[in-house]
Design a protein around this motif. Structure first.
Motif, short mmCIF file in Angstrom:
data_model
loop_
_atom_site.label_atom_id
_atom_site.label_comp_id
_atom_site.label_asym_id
_atom_site.label_seq_id
_atom_site.Cartn_x
_atom_site.Cartn_y
_atom_site.Cartn_z
N GLU A 183 1.51 -12.20 -40.06
CA GLU A 183 2.61 -12.18 -41.01
C GLU A 183 2.41 -13.31 -42.01
OE1 GLU A 183 7.34 -13.25 -40.88
OE2 GLU A 183 6.57 -11.95 -39.28
N VAL A 184 2.26 -12.98 -43.30
CA VAL A 184 1.97 -13.97 -44.34
C VAL A 184 3.25 -14.28 -45.12
CG1 VAL A 184 0.59 -14.52 -46.37
CG2 VAL A 184 -0.39 -13.13 -44.53
N SER A 185 3.57 -15.58 -45.23
CA SER A 185 4.72 -16.02 -46.00
C SER A 185 4.26 -17.03 -47.04
CB SER A 185 5.77 -16.69 -45.08
OG SER A 185 6.17 -15.82 -44.05
N ARG A 186 4.91 -17.02 -48.20
CA ARG A 186 4.56 -17.97 -49.26
C ARG A 186 5.81 -18.72 -49.69
NH1 ARG A 186 1.33 -13.44 -50.02
NH2 ARG A 186 -0.91 -13.94 -50.03
N LEU A 187 5.69 -20.04 -49.73
CA LEU A 187 6.81 -20.90 -50.09
C LEU A 187 6.45 -21.77 -51.29
CD1 LEU A 187 7.76 -22.18 -46.50
CD2 LEU A 187 8.64 -20.16 -47.68
N ALA A 188 7.46 -22.14 -52.06
CA ALA A 188 7.29 -23.06 -53.19
C ALA A 188 7.94 -24.38 -52.81
CB ALA A 188 7.91 -22.49 -54.45
N ALA A 189 7.14 -25.44 -52.73
CA ALA A 189 7.66 -26.72 -52.24
C ALA A 189 8.70 -27.33 -53.17
CB ALA A 189 6.51 -27.70 -52.04
N GLY A 190 8.63 -27.00 -54.47
CA GLY A 190 9.56 -27.59 -55.42
C GLY A 190 10.97 -27.02 -55.35
N TYR A 218 12.18 -25.50 -52.49
CA TYR A 218 12.35 -25.24 -51.05
C TYR A 218 13.79 -25.52 -50.59
CZ TYR A 218 11.62 -25.97 -46.02
OH TYR A 218 11.69 -25.92 -44.66
N GLU A 219 14.24 -24.68 -49.67
CA GLU A 219 15.55 -24.87 -49.05
C GLU A 219 15.38 -25.29 -47.60
OE1 GLU A 219 18.05 -21.49 -49.49
OE2 GLU A 219 17.91 -21.46 -51.69
N ALA A 220 16.13 -26.27 -47.18
CA ALA A 220 16.01 -26.83 -45.84
C ALA A 220 16.08 -25.74 -44.77
CB ALA A 220 17.11 -27.87 -45.60
N GLY A 221 15.19 -25.85 -43.79
CA GLY A 221 15.17 -24.92 -42.66
C GLY A 221 14.27 -23.72 -42.85
N THR A 222 13.78 -23.49 -44.08
CA THR A 222 12.97 -22.30 -44.36
C THR A 222 11.64 -22.33 -43.61
OG1 THR A 222 13.92 -22.20 -46.58
CG2 THR A 222 11.93 -20.90 -46.19
N LEU A 223 11.02 -23.49 -43.52
CA LEU A 223 9.74 -23.58 -42.81
C LEU A 223 9.90 -23.22 -41.35
CD1 LEU A 223 6.75 -24.30 -42.72
CD2 LEU A 223 7.41 -26.71 -42.46
N ALA A 224 10.90 -23.77 -40.71
CA ALA A 224 11.13 -23.48 -39.29
C ALA A 224 11.38 -21.99 -39.07
CB ALA A 224 12.31 -24.30 -38.78
N MET A 225 12.10 -21.38 -40.00
CA MET A 225 12.39 -19.95 -39.88
C MET A 225 11.11 -19.12 -40.00
SD MET A 225 15.00 -17.68 -42.20
CE MET A 225 14.04 -17.98 -43.70
N ASN A 226 10.20 -19.52 -40.89
CA ASN A 226 8.98 -18.75 -41.12
C ASN A 226 7.95 -18.92 -40.01
OD1 ASN A 226 8.66 -17.32 -43.99
ND2 ASN A 226 10.02 -19.07 -44.23
N LEU A 259 9.62 -11.50 -32.07
CA LEU A 259 9.72 -10.71 -30.83
C LEU A 259 8.41 -10.02 -30.51
CD1 LEU A 259 13.24 -9.08 -31.33
CD2 LEU A 259 12.64 -10.96 -29.77
N PHE A 260 7.62 -9.70 -31.54
CA PHE A 260 6.38 -8.96 -31.33
C PHE A 260 5.16 -9.86 -31.22
CE2 PHE A 260 9.36 -6.32 -33.71
CZ PHE A 260 9.50 -5.25 -32.84
N GLY A 261 5.37 -11.15 -31.33
CA GLY A 261 4.28 -12.10 -31.10
C GLY A 261 3.22 -12.15 -32.17
N GLU A 262 3.53 -11.75 -33.41
CA GLU A 262 2.52 -11.82 -34.47
C GLU A 262 2.18 -13.27 -34.80
OE1 GLU A 262 5.48 -10.34 -35.03
OE2 GLU A 262 5.24 -8.34 -35.92
N HIS A 263 0.94 -13.48 -35.22
CA HIS A 263 0.57 -14.79 -35.74
C HIS A 263 1.17 -14.96 -37.13
CE1 HIS A 263 -2.24 -14.73 -32.39
NE2 HIS A 263 -2.52 -16.01 -32.63
N LYS A 264 1.35 -16.19 -37.51
CA LYS A 264 1.99 -16.50 -38.80
C LYS A 264 1.03 -17.31 -39.68
CE LYS A 264 6.00 -14.90 -37.35
NZ LYS A 264 7.24 -15.71 -37.41
N LEU A 265 1.01 -16.95 -40.97
CA LEU A 265 0.28 -17.72 -41.98
C LEU A 265 1.29 -18.08 -43.06
CD1 LEU A 265 -2.21 -18.88 -43.43
CD2 LEU A 265 -2.64 -16.58 -44.36
N ILE A 266 1.52 -19.37 -43.24
CA ILE A 266 2.48 -19.84 -44.24
C ILE A 266 1.72 -20.63 -45.30
CG2 ILE A 266 4.56 -21.19 -44.68
CD1 ILE A 266 3.72 -20.13 -41.13
N GLU A 267 1.75 -20.15 -46.53
CA GLU A 267 1.07 -20.81 -47.64
C GLU A 267 2.12 -21.48 -48.53
OE1 GLU A 267 -2.66 -17.64 -47.95
OE2 GLU A 267 -1.04 -17.57 -49.44
#
Length: 338
Positions: A57-64, A66-74, A79-87
Motif C-alpha cells: 500500500e503506497v501513501s504519499r505525504l507532503a511535509a509542509g 502535514y496534519e498531526a497523526g497522519t503518519l501513524a495512521m498510514n 487487517l490484511f497485513g499489507e506492507h506499507k510504503l510511505i513517501e
C-alpha cells in the motif's frame, strides 16, 4: 520491512547509499538538491518494494501541509497485513507537526513499513536528519553533477546498467551536447539505448544531438584548438546565424583551454593525473595529445583572449559576435597544426 531492519538503534553508524543502489529499509533519507537523482532514488526504492510485496500500500505525504497523526495512521498495520510504503515529499519545508511525529516514529518504526523522506537541502529539519543518520538508516545524497567527469561516469553507468556499449568519445560527445541538464542527459541515454543496434559512436550521437547549441559550441572549440581556423570560423558563423548565443560558445572555448592548461602542468601517468584532477583518464589522454601542438606562450595567449571575450560577451562590448570571432581566431592561430 524485515524485523532486523526495524531493530536498528540510534547509536548505529549512518549508511550512505548510492541513489542507484539504495535498498528499501524501515526509513530511507533521500537528501540533496538534485531533483532528478532524487526521483530516480525514490523510483528505485518503490520498484524494489513492489517486486518484493506486490500488494504493498503506497501513501504519499507532503511535509509542509502535514496534519498531526497522519503518519501513524498510514503506517499502522491493516487487517490484511499489507506492507506499507510511505513517501514524504518536501521535508525541507516540514511543519512542526511532521517534525514531532517523524521523530516519534523513528524511535519505534513499524517492521512492515518503509518510510522514504525526500529532503531537497537546507537547514530546516536538521534535528530529524541527524536522527535518521544516527539511527543508521540509509542516506542517499543527491548532489548536482557539475563536473564533466561525473556526467561522463553517469552516462557510462546508464549504458552499463542497460547492458549496452558506448565508446568513450561518444560519451564525451553526448555530455557536450546535452550535459547542461541531468534529466535531458538521462533522456538522451534512454533514447540511444532504445534506438541503437550496436555500440553507440560519436557519429550516432551527432546525428541525434549535433544540432544543439552545446554540441555546436564544442565543435567550434575542437576546430579552434586543432588550429583549423577556417573550419572553426565557418562553424561559429553558422551557429550565430541560426540564433546561437555567444556566451555558451565562449564557455566551450574556456572549458577546453582549462582542461589543456591543467593537464599541461601536471606530472605523472594519465591515470595519476586523472585521479588528481578528478577527470576521466581518456579525457586526460586526449588533452595530452592536444597539448603537443601548443607552446606555453601560445596557451597563455589563447587563455587571455578567451578571458577577454568572456567579459565582452557578458556586457563589456557592443559587439559580442566580433569578440567571440576574435577569440576563435587567436586560439586557432596560437595552436600549431600537425
Amino acid at each position: 520491512m524485515a524485523a532486523a531492519q526495524a531493530a536498528r538503534t540510534k547509536s548505529a553508524p549512518s549508511n550512505v547509499a548510492s541513489w542507484r543502489d539504495v535498498s528499501p529499509a524501515g526509513v530511507v533519507l533521500v537528501g540533496g538538491p538534485e531533483e532528478y537523482l532524487g526521483i530516480r532514488a525514490m523510483d528505485h526504492i518503490r520498484a524494489q518494494v513492489r517486486t518484493a510485496f506486490p500488494d504493498v500500500e503506497v501513501s504519499r505525504l507532503a511535509a509542509g501541509s502535514y496534519e498531526a497523526g497522519t503518519l501513524a495512521m498510514n503506517v499502522s498495520p491493516s487487517l490484511f497485513g499489507e506492507h506499507k510504503l510511505i513517501e514524504v515529499e518536501g521535508v525541507e519545508g516540514m511543519n512542526d507537526a511532521f517534525l514531532a511525529d517523524a521523530l516519534a516514529y523513528l524511535s519505534r518504526p513499524e517492521p512492515d513499513a518503509v518510510l522514504v523522506l525526500r529532503h531537497a537541502g537546507g537547514v530546516r529539519g536538521k534535528k530529524l536528519l541527524d536522527a535518521v543518520k544516527a539511527g543508521g538508516w540509509p542516506v542517499v545524497d543527491c548532489q548536482p553533477l557539475k563536473k564533466d567527469a561525473d556526467k561522463a561516469a553517469f552516462v557510462t553507468a546508464e549504458f552499463r546498467a542497460a547492458g549496452r556499449k558506448i565508446t568513450s568519445d561518444a560519451v564525451q560527445t553526448l555530455v557536450n551536447a546535452v550535459g547542461a541538464n541531468l534529466s535531458e542527459l538521462a533522456a538522451a541515454c534512454s533514447q540511444l539505448i532504445a534506438d541503437a543496434t550496436g555500440a553507440v559512436t560519436p557519429e550516432l550521437v551527432d546525428r541525434y544531438y549535433g544540432g544543439r547549441i552545446e554540441a555546436t559550441a564544442f565543435k567550434v572549440a575542437d576546430a579552434a584548438m586543432a588550429g583549423n581556423g577556417p573550419l572553426a570560423l565557418s562553424t561559429l558563423r553558422h551557429a550565430l546565424a541560426t540564433g546561437a548565443d555567444p556566451v555558451p560558445l565562449v564557455a566551450a572555448l574556456a572549458a577546453k583551454l582549462r582542461t589543456l592548461a591543467k593537464v599541461a602542468g601536471a606530472q605523472g601517468s594519465s591515470a595519476q593525473i586523472a585521479r588528481e584532477l578528478g577527470m576521466q583518464p581518456w579525457l586526460v589522454e586526449q588533452a595530452q595529445r592536444d597539448v603537443r601542438r601548443w607552446t606555453p606562450e601560445g596557451l597563455v595567449r589563447a587563455i587571455q583572449a578567451t578571458a577577454e571575450a568572456d567579459a565582452q560577451v557578458k556586457g563589456l562590448s557592443r559587439d559580442p559576435v566580433y569578440a567571440v570571432e576574435h577569440a576563435v581566431t587567436v586560439i586557432a592561430t596560437s595552436a600549431q597544426r600537425h
